[in-house]
Design a protein around this motif. Structure first.
Motif, PDB file in Angstrom:
ATOM      1  N   PRO A 140      41.322  38.898  41.863  1.00  0.00           N
ATOM      2  CA  PRO A 140      42.179  39.614  40.898  1.00  0.00           C
ATOM      3  C   PRO A 140      41.410  40.393  39.828  1.00  0.00           C
ATOM      4  O   PRO A 140      41.963  41.314  39.221  1.00  0.00           O
ATOM      5  CB  PRO A 140      43.010  38.493  40.257  1.00  0.00           C
ATOM      6  N   ALA A 141      40.133  40.039  39.586  1.00  0.00           N
ATOM      7  CA  ALA A 141      39.420  40.599  38.418  1.00  0.00           C
ATOM      8  C   ALA A 141      39.378  42.137  38.380  1.00  0.00           C
ATOM      9  O   ALA A 141      39.623  42.722  37.319  1.00  0.00           O
ATOM     10  CB  ALA A 141      38.005  40.020  38.340  1.00  0.00           C
ATOM     11  N   GLN A 174      32.497  42.960  25.052  1.00  0.00           N
ATOM     12  CA  GLN A 174      31.974  41.603  24.817  1.00  0.00           C
ATOM     13  C   GLN A 174      32.285  40.744  26.046  1.00  0.00           C
ATOM     14  O   GLN A 174      33.457  40.479  26.322  1.00  0.00           O
ATOM     15  CB  GLN A 174      32.674  41.016  23.590  1.00  0.00           C
ATOM     16  N   LEU A 176      30.428  40.184  30.088  1.00  0.00           N
ATOM     17  CA  LEU A 176      30.208  41.058  31.245  1.00  0.00           C
ATOM     18  C   LEU A 176      30.372  40.285  32.552  1.00  0.00           C
ATOM     19  O   LEU A 176      29.564  40.401  33.469  1.00  0.00           O
ATOM     20  CB  LEU A 176      28.801  41.682  31.158  1.00  0.00           C
ATOM     21  N   GLY A 177      31.411  39.478  32.595  1.00  0.00           N
ATOM     22  CA  GLY A 177      31.692  38.694  33.810  1.00  0.00           C
ATOM     23  C   GLY A 177      32.442  39.535  34.819  1.00  0.00           C
ATOM     24  O   GLY A 177      32.286  40.764  34.877  1.00  0.00           O
ATOM     25  N   GLY A 180      34.682  42.115  32.756  1.00  0.00           N
ATOM     26  CA  GLY A 180      33.905  42.978  31.857  1.00  0.00           C
ATOM     27  C   GLY A 180      33.015  43.948  32.621  1.00  0.00           C
ATOM     28  O   GLY A 180      32.950  45.140  32.288  1.00  0.00           O
ATOM     29  N   SER A 197      27.466  43.173  25.466  1.00  0.00           N
ATOM     30  CA  SER A 197      26.834  41.910  25.079  1.00  0.00           C
ATOM     31  C   SER A 197      27.336  40.770  25.963  1.00  0.00           C
ATOM     32  O   SER A 197      28.484  40.782  26.435  1.00  0.00           O
ATOM     33  CB  SER A 197      27.138  41.648  23.605  1.00  0.00           C
ATOM     34  N   ASP A 198      26.434  39.826  26.226  1.00  0.00           N
ATOM     35  CA  ASP A 198      26.807  38.629  26.989  1.00  0.00           C
ATOM     36  C   ASP A 198      25.786  37.551  26.631  1.00  0.00           C
ATOM     37  O   ASP A 198      24.635  37.869  26.293  1.00  0.00           O
ATOM     38  CB  ASP A 198      26.772  38.907  28.504  1.00  0.00           C
ATOM     39  N   LYS A 203      22.953  39.825  32.681  1.00  0.00           N
ATOM     40  CA  LYS A 203      24.145  40.681  32.838  1.00  0.00           C
ATOM     41  C   LYS A 203      24.028  41.904  31.925  1.00  0.00           C
ATOM     42  O   LYS A 203      24.457  43.002  32.278  1.00  0.00           O
ATOM     43  CB  LYS A 203      25.416  39.892  32.525  1.00  0.00           C
ATOM     44  N   CYS A 232      36.073  40.683  26.343  1.00  0.00           N
ATOM     45  CA  CYS A 232      36.278  40.270  27.746  1.00  0.00           C
ATOM     46  C   CYS A 232      35.527  38.978  28.051  1.00  0.00           C
ATOM     47  O   CYS A 232      35.152  38.719  29.205  1.00  0.00           O
ATOM     48  CB  CYS A 232      35.816  41.380  28.691  1.00  0.00           C
ATOM     49  N   LEU A 234      35.322  34.992  25.962  1.00  0.00           N
ATOM     50  CA  LEU A 234      36.231  33.883  25.670  1.00  0.00           C
ATOM     51  C   LEU A 234      37.306  34.317  24.673  1.00  0.00           C
ATOM     52  O   LEU A 234      37.187  35.356  24.033  1.00  0.00           O
ATOM     53  CB  LEU A 234      35.427  32.715  25.083  1.00  0.00           C
ATOM     54  N   ALA A 255      40.258  39.273  27.417  1.00  0.00           N
ATOM     55  CA  ALA A 255      40.226  37.832  27.117  1.00  0.00           C
ATOM     56  C   ALA A 255      41.623  37.337  26.741  1.00  0.00           C
ATOM     57  O   ALA A 255      42.392  38.053  26.096  1.00  0.00           O
ATOM     58  CB  ALA A 255      39.246  37.560  25.987  1.00  0.00           C
ATOM     59  N   GLY A 285      45.630  41.228  36.893  1.00  0.00           N
ATOM     60  CA  GLY A 285      45.294  40.164  37.851  1.00  0.00           C
ATOM     61  C   GLY A 285      46.541  39.417  38.306  1.00  0.00           C
ATOM     62  O   GLY A 285      46.719  39.142  39.498  1.00  0.00           O
TER      63      GLY A 285
HETATM   64  P1  NAD Z   1      33.932  35.357  33.664  1.00  0.00           P
HETATM   65  O1  NAD Z   1      33.716  33.909  33.461  1.00  0.00           O
HETATM   66  O2  NAD Z   1      33.578  35.996  34.965  1.00  0.00           O
HETATM   67  O3  NAD Z   1      33.184  36.192  32.522  1.00  0.00           O
HETATM   68  C1  NAD Z   1      33.132  35.836  31.178  1.00  0.00           C
HETATM   69  C2  NAD Z   1      31.810  36.368  30.638  1.00  0.00           C
HETATM   70  O4  NAD Z   1      31.796  36.194  29.239  1.00  0.00           O
HETATM   71  C3  NAD Z   1      30.606  35.624  31.212  1.00  0.00           C
HETATM   72  O5  NAD Z   1      29.654  36.563  31.696  1.00  0.00           O
HETATM   73  C4  NAD Z   1      30.075  34.848  30.009  1.00  0.00           C
HETATM   74  O6  NAD Z   1      28.665  34.683  30.061  1.00  0.00           O
HETATM   75  C5  NAD Z   1      30.500  35.764  28.862  1.00  0.00           C
HETATM   76  N1  NAD Z   1      30.577  35.121  27.573  1.00  0.00           N
HETATM   77  C6  NAD Z   1      30.974  33.864  27.253  1.00  0.00           C
HETATM   78  N2  NAD Z   1      30.876  33.671  25.922  1.00  0.00           N
HETATM   79  C7  NAD Z   1      30.428  34.826  25.396  1.00  0.00           C
HETATM   80  C8  NAD Z   1      30.112  35.242  24.072  1.00  0.00           C
HETATM   81  N3  NAD Z   1      30.259  34.428  23.018  1.00  0.00           N
HETATM   82  N4  NAD Z   1      29.648  36.501  23.878  1.00  0.00           N
HETATM   83  C9  NAD Z   1      29.494  37.355  24.934  1.00  0.00           C
HETATM   84  N5  NAD Z   1      29.754  36.988  26.207  1.00  0.00           N
HETATM   85  C10 NAD Z   1      30.218  35.750  26.436  1.00  0.00           C
HETATM   86  O7  NAD Z   1      35.472  35.601  33.319  1.00  0.00           O
HETATM   87  P2  NAD Z   1      36.362  36.858  33.714  1.00  0.00           P
HETATM   88  O8  NAD Z   1      37.107  36.531  34.965  1.00  0.00           O
HETATM   89  O9  NAD Z   1      35.556  38.097  33.637  1.00  0.00           O
HETATM   90  O10 NAD Z   1      37.432  36.830  32.526  1.00  0.00           O
HETATM   91  C11 NAD Z   1      37.080  37.280  31.239  1.00  0.00           C
HETATM   92  C12 NAD Z   1      38.208  36.972  30.261  1.00  0.00           C
HETATM   93  O11 NAD Z   1      39.409  37.612  30.699  1.00  0.00           O
HETATM   94  C13 NAD Z   1      38.550  35.477  30.148  1.00  0.00           C
HETATM   95  O12 NAD Z   1      38.975  35.219  28.822  1.00  0.00           O
HETATM   96  C14 NAD Z   1      39.714  35.321  31.092  1.00  0.00           C
HETATM   97  O13 NAD Z   1      40.543  34.239  30.734  1.00  0.00           O
HETATM   98  C15 NAD Z   1      40.436  36.637  30.895  1.00  0.00           C
HETATM   99  N6  NAD Z   1      41.250  37.027  32.045  1.00  0.00           N
HETATM  100  C16 NAD Z   1      40.670  37.172  33.270  1.00  0.00           C
HETATM  101  C17 NAD Z   1      41.447  37.562  34.364  1.00  0.00           C
HETATM  102  C18 NAD Z   1      40.845  37.757  35.728  1.00  0.00           C
HETATM  103  O14 NAD Z   1      41.493  38.373  36.583  1.00  0.00           O
HETATM  104  N7  NAD Z   1      39.625  37.288  35.977  1.00  0.00           N
HETATM  105  C19 NAD Z   1      42.823  37.797  34.192  1.00  0.00           C
HETATM  106  C20 NAD Z   1      43.384  37.659  32.919  1.00  0.00           C
HETATM  107  C21 NAD Z   1      42.575  37.268  31.854  1.00  0.00           C
END
Ligand code: NAD
Length: 348
Positions: A140-141, A174, A176-177, A180, A197-198, A203, A232, A234, A255, A285
């Motif tokens: 979904p991301a 903020q 880059l998962g 991001g 930033s991450d 990343k 993007c 926490l 986020a 997503g």
């Molecule tokens: P992910 O775990 O792949 O990525 C999160 C990234 O944030 C990681 O690279 C992590 O190292 C980084 N991170 C953590 N703390 C940090 C900080 N203090 N400063 C900078 N970077 C930091 O998660 P994701 O799937 O990319 O989701 C990101 C956000 O979006 C989450 O809050 C998630 O709940 C929300 N979200 C995601 C989806 C989805 O489809 N994946 C859908 C809706 C909401």
């Protein structure tokens, strides 16, 4: 417990203890008025069952609001599993959870969330078909990133001092998962200037190389002078303190629960920073998961994700008109869809 249920207007709460696997799980179904309740299953070592119940109720309500604003024919639900002490048999635990979901007869559809994986969803799928995010479904991301992209475009359009074009716009991302990074890719294609930033330096380096982004310390990213700040990582990034330090025109990121408290919405509004409500712009997503589960077409998926743009513009228009912050307006709009009886709201 009943006070919490009543306040959140939760339909029903189901609890399951399975002695053999050690499963202790709660499923909260907030609403099934618009369709089955869809929402993830998280597994966390909760301190108490009260904490788990509160979490399930809060998250289920959030899912209802998200599905309603996304115009989906779905209700909101959420499951929590109280993680047993290690070691435990994960397959046995998720099989028992799958049977729990099956007994609800499709009123609740489960999905991935904090602590759960695609392989856990496959285990659940061995017991019930009311599950998404299995190895047969996609990721979904990228769709979440696409929705955030539309949210950023709408924020630029709504801002009186910004051009309706991403070229040269400074965007601070903020986290880059999965989301991001995909968002950075899309923004770079449109000519945006990226600051990233991450907590994981690799990343940051990857984005510097791939998108000519500028790496920023994690403690400073929100202070970056820019047009859009995009959280993007926490949740809880926007507190009274960090809002005071923002140097952006708008906040639009993926986020969940970006505002530490709902009052932070007022602080952003008073500061003149547009805020794109998180559960609206990160719904891509959910839309993807729902469309895949209902076997809808790619065109319908794209149309629904694109609709985030006009919905956000409408929220900003009402914000300007009413003087109420966007997070509160989004809640009111979702509540009108969920609880009003007027036919036009129900056909949304
Ligand atoms: P992910 O775990 O792949 O990525 C999160 C990234 O944030 C990681 O690279 C992590 O190292 C980084 N991170 C953590 N703390 C940090 C900080 N203090 N400063 C900078 N970077 C930091 O998660 P994701 O799937 O990319 O989701 C990101 C956000 O979006 C989450 O809050 C998630 O709940 C929300 N979200 C995601 C989806 C989805 O489809 N994946 C859908 C809706 C909401």
């Amino acid at each position: 417990m009943f006070r919490e249920i009543t306040e959140a207007r939760v339909n029903d709460l189901h609890c399951r203890y399975d002695e053999e696997s050690g499963l202790q799980s709660i499923i909260a179904i907030h609403s099934t008025r618009r369709g089955p309740a869809l929402g993830g299953c998280r597994i966390i070592p909760y301190n108490s069952s009260e904490e788990a119940v509160t979490d399930a109720i809060r998250l289920a309500k959030g899912m209802s609001y998200k599905a309603a604003l996304a115009g989906l024919n779905l209700g909101g639900g959420k499951a929590v599993i109280m993680e047993p002490p290690q070691p435990y048999d994960r397959q046995r635990l998720f099989s028992a959870f799958g049977r729990f979901v099956e007994e609800l007869n499709g009123r609740y559809i489960t999905a991935m969330d904090s602590g759960t994986s695609v392989s856990d969803m496959d285990t659940i799928n061995s017991q019930t078909r009311h599950v998404t995010c299995t190895s047969n479904s996609g990721n979904p991301a990228p769709h979440t990133a696409e929705g955030v992209f539309y949210g950023i475009q709408a924020s630029l359009k709504a801002h009186p001092e910004l051009a309706d074009n991403l070229k040269g716009m400074r965007i601070a991302v903020q986290g880059l998962g999965n989301v991001g990074y995909a968002l950075c890719q899309r923004l770079h294609q449109e000519g945006a200037k990226l600051f990233v930033s991450d907590i994981d330096d690799s990343k940051v380096s990857q984005c510097e190389r791939a998108f000519k982004a500028v790496g920023v310390d994690t403690g400073d990213i929100h202070k970056t002078p820019c047009e859009i700040f995009s959280p993007c990582g926490l949740g809880g990034t926007l507190s009274e303190q960090t809002i005071g330090e923002l140097q952006c025109a708008a906040v639009a990121g993926s986020a969940n629960n970006q505002l530490l408290t709902p009052e932070c919405g007022y602080t952003l509004y008073k500061k003149g920073v547009l805020y794109a409500p998180d559960y609206l712009i990160n719904a891509g997503g959910l839309i993807f998961v729902a469309m895949s589960h209902q076997r809808r077409t790619e065109q319908e998926l794209s149309r629904r994700v694109e609709a985030i743009h006009p919905t956000l513009l409408e929220i900003f228009r009402r914000e300007q008109q009413s003087g109420e912050p966007s997070n509160i307006i989004a809640d009111h709009m979702a509540e009108a869809i969920l609880f009003d009886n007027s036919p036009d709201q129900l056909s949304a």
